[in-house]
Every structure is written in structure tokens, then in C-alpha cells.
Design an enzyme around this catalytic site. Structure first.
Site, PDB file in Angstrom:
ATOM      1  N   GLY A 111     -28.855  -3.905  42.454  1.00 36.91           N
ATOM      2  CA  GLY A 111     -28.325  -2.604  43.229  1.00 36.91           C
ATOM      3  C   GLY A 111     -29.728  -1.547  43.830  1.00 36.91           C
ATOM      4  O   GLY A 111     -29.730  -1.040  44.805  1.00 36.91           O
ATOM      5  N   ILE A 112     -30.850  -1.330  42.620  1.00 37.04           N
ATOM      6  CA  ILE A 112     -31.784  -0.686  43.157  1.00 37.04           C
ATOM      7  C   ILE A 112     -32.805  -1.355  43.944  1.00 37.04           C
ATOM      8  O   ILE A 112     -33.018  -0.802  45.174  1.00 37.04           O
ATOM      9  CB  ILE A 112     -32.574  -0.308  41.735  1.00 37.04           C
ATOM     10  CG1 ILE A 112     -31.932   0.307  40.869  1.00 37.04           C
ATOM     11  CG2 ILE A 112     -33.995   0.247  42.302  1.00 37.04           C
ATOM     12  CD1 ILE A 112     -32.475   0.546  39.422  1.00 37.04           C
ATOM     13  N   THR A 150     -40.955   0.465  39.584  1.00 34.53           N
ATOM     14  CA  THR A 150     -40.159   1.599  38.957  1.00 34.53           C
ATOM     15  C   THR A 150     -39.120   0.834  37.958  1.00 34.53           C
ATOM     16  O   THR A 150     -38.009   1.454  37.674  1.00 34.53           O
ATOM     17  CB  THR A 150     -39.485   2.179  40.326  1.00 34.53           C
ATOM     18  OG1 THR A 150     -38.674   1.246  40.937  1.00 34.53           O
ATOM     19  CG2 THR A 150     -40.346   2.949  40.862  1.00 34.53           C
ATOM     20  N   ALA A 151     -39.343  -0.331  37.535  1.00 36.36           N
ATOM     21  CA  ALA A 151     -38.585  -0.910  36.612  1.00 36.36           C
ATOM     22  C   ALA A 151     -38.575  -0.734  35.351  1.00 36.36           C
ATOM     23  O   ALA A 151     -38.256   0.018  34.465  1.00 36.36           O
ATOM     24  CB  ALA A 151     -38.353  -2.490  36.939  1.00 36.36           C
ATOM     25  N   ARG A 152     -39.500  -1.429  34.612  1.00 39.67           N
ATOM     26  CA  ARG A 152     -39.947  -1.541  33.339  1.00 39.67           C
ATOM     27  C   ARG A 152     -41.352  -1.977  33.010  1.00 39.67           C
ATOM     28  O   ARG A 152     -41.811  -2.939  33.714  1.00 39.67           O
ATOM     29  CB  ARG A 152     -39.162  -2.342  32.333  1.00 39.67           C
ATOM     30  CG  ARG A 152     -37.814  -1.684  31.791  1.00 39.67           C
ATOM     31  CD  ARG A 152     -38.042  -0.437  31.107  1.00 39.67           C
ATOM     32  NE  ARG A 152     -36.648   0.048  30.502  1.00 39.67           N
ATOM     33  CZ  ARG A 152     -35.799   0.935  31.316  1.00 39.67           C
ATOM     34  NH1 ARG A 152     -36.307   1.434  32.313  1.00 39.67           N
ATOM     35  NH2 ARG A 152     -34.752   1.483  30.830  1.00 39.67           N
ATOM     36  N   ASP A 185     -44.101   4.167  38.030  1.00 45.15           N
ATOM     37  CA  ASP A 185     -43.396   5.086  37.318  1.00 45.15           C
ATOM     38  C   ASP A 185     -43.196   4.882  36.179  1.00 45.15           C
ATOM     39  O   ASP A 185     -42.694   5.701  35.260  1.00 45.15           O
ATOM     40  CB  ASP A 185     -42.136   5.261  38.173  1.00 45.15           C
ATOM     41  CG  ASP A 185     -41.184   6.279  37.717  1.00 45.15           C
ATOM     42  OD1 ASP A 185     -41.573   7.609  37.518  1.00 45.15           O
ATOM     43  OD2 ASP A 185     -40.006   6.159  37.378  1.00 45.15           O
ATOM     44  N   GLU A 198     -45.467   3.284  27.020  1.00 44.45           N
ATOM     45  CA  GLU A 198     -44.850   4.707  27.320  1.00 44.45           C
ATOM     46  C   GLU A 198     -44.677   5.443  26.049  1.00 44.45           C
ATOM     47  O   GLU A 198     -44.217   4.883  25.041  1.00 44.45           O
ATOM     48  CB  GLU A 198     -43.716   4.693  28.171  1.00 44.45           C
ATOM     49  CG  GLU A 198     -43.806   4.177  29.535  1.00 44.45           C
ATOM     50  CD  GLU A 198     -42.389   4.197  30.355  1.00 44.45           C
ATOM     51  OE1 GLU A 198     -41.402   5.173  29.804  1.00 44.45           O
ATOM     52  OE2 GLU A 198     -42.208   3.693  31.363  1.00 44.45           O
ATOM     53  N   HIS A 213     -42.365   8.218  34.500  1.00 49.68           N
ATOM     54  CA  HIS A 213     -40.938   7.406  34.291  1.00 49.68           C
ATOM     55  C   HIS A 213     -39.954   8.652  34.696  1.00 49.68           C
ATOM     56  O   HIS A 213     -39.096   9.032  33.961  1.00 49.68           O
ATOM     57  CB  HIS A 213     -40.727   7.117  33.031  1.00 49.68           C
ATOM     58  CG  HIS A 213     -39.785   6.169  32.961  1.00 49.68           C
ATOM     59  ND1 HIS A 213     -39.607   5.109  32.092  1.00 49.68           N
ATOM     60  CD2 HIS A 213     -38.590   5.962  33.570  1.00 49.68           C
ATOM     61  CE1 HIS A 213     -38.573   4.275  32.140  1.00 49.68           C
ATOM     62  NE2 HIS A 213     -37.909   4.677  33.077  1.00 49.68           N
TER      63      HIS A 213
END
Length: 330
Positions: A165-166, A243-245, A269, A274, A292
Site C-alpha cells: 500500500g505504501i 521510510t520503512a524500518r 525517516d 532508534e 520517524h
């Protein structure tokens, strides 16, 4: 039905009223707003949450309970059958262990697509124009500082790793900038869902993309899926957006690739550890960094909370989830 209770771990920001209304179809609403993992485990083992049939938990609540690993799953009430998770990523939940214990898990796809794709495009355009150098210089009173020309997105080949979807939302936006879209998934999408994007092998994606966008879930098979061997296959001067992980990419290898020029710029991101960020990324002027915030909009956060509650309601009333994680789908 009368004995089906629900548990909320953490707090709700936008849907507290909707949560309270869940008492219409549950026997009891339990709430564990804050605390420590050992305290939560203790309450579970003492039976404080016996009768809980469905649970609401989020990535944010991981700071309260820690990962949903076998230790925690073993302590949960035997009555628990559904975990309704707030987050597109759910790598802090041991899905195989949940499945073994007969617990179904949902996440929040769809609700996160647009906001995350918007941030991916923000990072992509920022990386293409190498904005960090100029952004830092102007705040330091140096005007453009160590300025260099950027690149236009038009006619660049955008490779999308993970066309869910993303990824599809990223492709849709990128086409408006005149980019040529190719992608790789475990399986090719039906032609009706590709919208003109070209399906290629993983190796072909690495070798021929001008810009690479990472949009796949983190699991044991995708951890460090982008590392030195993959960087070596890429075009010199590639631009990478994640922008995933964070752990999808080997951060140390990325730093080396940035220093060597193999990667011209990157937009990130998410990070491996993190909120800790590799010092080499913090020092680099050719990286656009965000903390993030992919889904950090009022509208998206509300939509995510509501989708979790919709899953919880469906679980308790109908014994099924609306957005069950794909690993558990038959």
C-alpha cells in the site's frame, strides 16, 4: 459474549470516547496506561486481566511492556485470542509465537499509506536537491554554504522495494514528477494494480534504479536486505530513501557508501537503533534526516486508532479481524 473483556495498553490521543463506547459490547474494559514490563507481567500472572479476549496495543506502548515475545505471550491470560496492534510495522510482536498460541494479530495498513508516502516524497525531493547542505548553511548565516547542484526527478528511474500500500502510494506520487517506476516484490502484482510500473528482479532493481525507495516490512528475511553486497550492485550516485524500518538497511554500510560516493544522497525517516543514529549519518551533509515521523499527522493518527478499535470490535463481536497480518492469513 458476556465474558469477553478488552484491554488497552498505553493511552489514546484521538479516540478515547470511542474506546469507552466499547463497553457496549464487552463485559469489561481494562486499562494499563503506564508502568514497567515486570509490573505488567506480574499483573498478568496474578490474573488481573483474566477474561480479556481482545487487546489494543501500539508501537508506542512497547516502552511499557517491551516486545511481545514468548515470555510475555506465555504470561497473557489464556482467554486472549486477538491482539489489535496500532502500527503498520509489527516487528516487536512475535507473530509465529502468537499463531502457535492461537492469537490472531491485526495491524494498521491502509490508514498509514498516504502520510508515509508523503514523507517518502519529501525525503526523495530533499535528497535529489541535496537540501541539507543549504538548509544548514542558511541558518548559520552562510547563505548557500557548500552548495552543489541537485537533480530533477523527471525521467529518473524510481525503484520501489516493496510495492504494498505504501509503495504503491509512493509510485502514484512519483509519477506526477515524471519518474519512471519499477518495483520488486516477492510476487508480481496483477496488471490492474501495477498502474504502469514495471516488475523486475531484485538484482535488476538494484542495478538499474536511479532512486531506490524502501517500503517493505521488517522480518528476519528482510533484515539488512540492503548491505554492502547490494550497494556494490547499484549505480554510482544512487539516491536511497527509507521510510520503512531502519534495520532493513545496514547503516554502517550506508555510511561507507555515502563517503565513497556510491550513494550520492539519502533520505531517512527510520534508523537501526532508534532513537540512536549512526554518528556517520549525523556528520554527513548529504543525508536528509527525520525522526520517524512518517505517520505523524493528526488525521492519520486518528485513522490508525480508529482502525485498531474497529478491529477490536470485529474480534469481540464476530471473532475475526479486518486487517489481520498477512503471515496469519490462510
Amino acid at each position: 459474549m458476556t465474558q469477553r473483556a478488552a484491554l488497552l495498553i498505553g493511552v489514546l490521543t484521538h479516540t478515547e470516547k470511542e474506546w469507552q463506547e466499547c463497553d457496549k459490547f464487552t463485559s469489561k474494559l481494562h486499562h494499563y496506561p503506564e508502568g514497567l514490563r515486570e509490573d505488567f507481567l506480574s499483573k498478568c500472572r496474578k490474573g488481573d486481566f483474566d477474561g480479556v479476549y481482545a487487546m489494543y496495543r501500539s508501537n508506542d506502548s512497547n516502552s511499557i511492556t517491551g516486545n511481545f515475545n514468548e515470555e510475555l505471550l506465555d504470561a497473557l491470560p489464556k482467554s486472549l485470542k486477538f491482539i489489535c496492534h496500532n502500527g503498520a510495522g509489527y516487528d516487536n510482536i512475535d507473530i509465529p509465537a502468537c499463531t502457535k498460541r492461537g492469537i490472531s494479530v491485526s495491524s494498521t495498513p491502509i490508514a498509514v499509506n498516504n502520510a508515509t508516502a508523503d514523507v517518502a516524497l519529501l525525503l526523495m525531493l530533499g535528497a535529489l536537491r541535496n537540501v541539507t547542505q543549504a538548509f544548514q548553511a542558511v541558518r548559520q548565516g552562510k547563505w548557500r554554504g557548500n552548495f552543489s547542484l541537485g537533480h530533477d526527478p523527471k525521467d529518473k528511474v524510481l525503484g520501489i522495494l516493496g510495492m504494498g500500500g505504501i509503495g504503491s502510494a509512493v509510485a502514484h506520487r512519483a509519477k506526477a514528477f515524471g519518474m519512471k517506476i519499477q518495483y520488486h516484490n516477492r510476487h508480481q502484482l496483477p496488471a490492474s494494480e501495477e498502474e504502469g510500473a514495471k516488475y523486475v528482479s531484485f538484482d535488476e532493481l538494484l542495478k538499474t534504479s536511479d532512486v531506490l525507495s524502501l517500503n517493505l516490512a521488517l522480518n528476519p528475511s528482510t533484515r539488512h536486505i540492503i548491505a554492502k553486497p547490494q550497494f556494490d550492485q547499484m549505480k554510482d550516485g544512487i539516491i536511497i530513501v527509507n521510510t520503512a524500518r531502519g534495520p532493513i538497511m545496514d547503516e554502517a554500510a550506508l555510511v561507507d557508501a555515502l563517503k565513497s560516493g556510491k550513494v550520492w544522497t539519502a533520505g531517512l525517516d527510520v534508523f537501526e537503533e532508534e532513537p540512536k543514529i549512526h554518528p556517520g549519518l549525523l556528520e554527513a551533509e548529504n543525508v536528509v534526516l527525520l525522526p520517524h515521523i512518517g505517520t505523524a499527522t493528526v488525521e492519520t493518527q486518528r485513522d490508525m486508532e480508529q482502525l485498531v478499535l474497529d478491529n477490536l470490535k470485529s474480534a469481540i463481536k464476530e471473532d475475526k479481524l479486518i486487517t489481520q497480518v498477512p503471515e496469519q492469513k490462510k
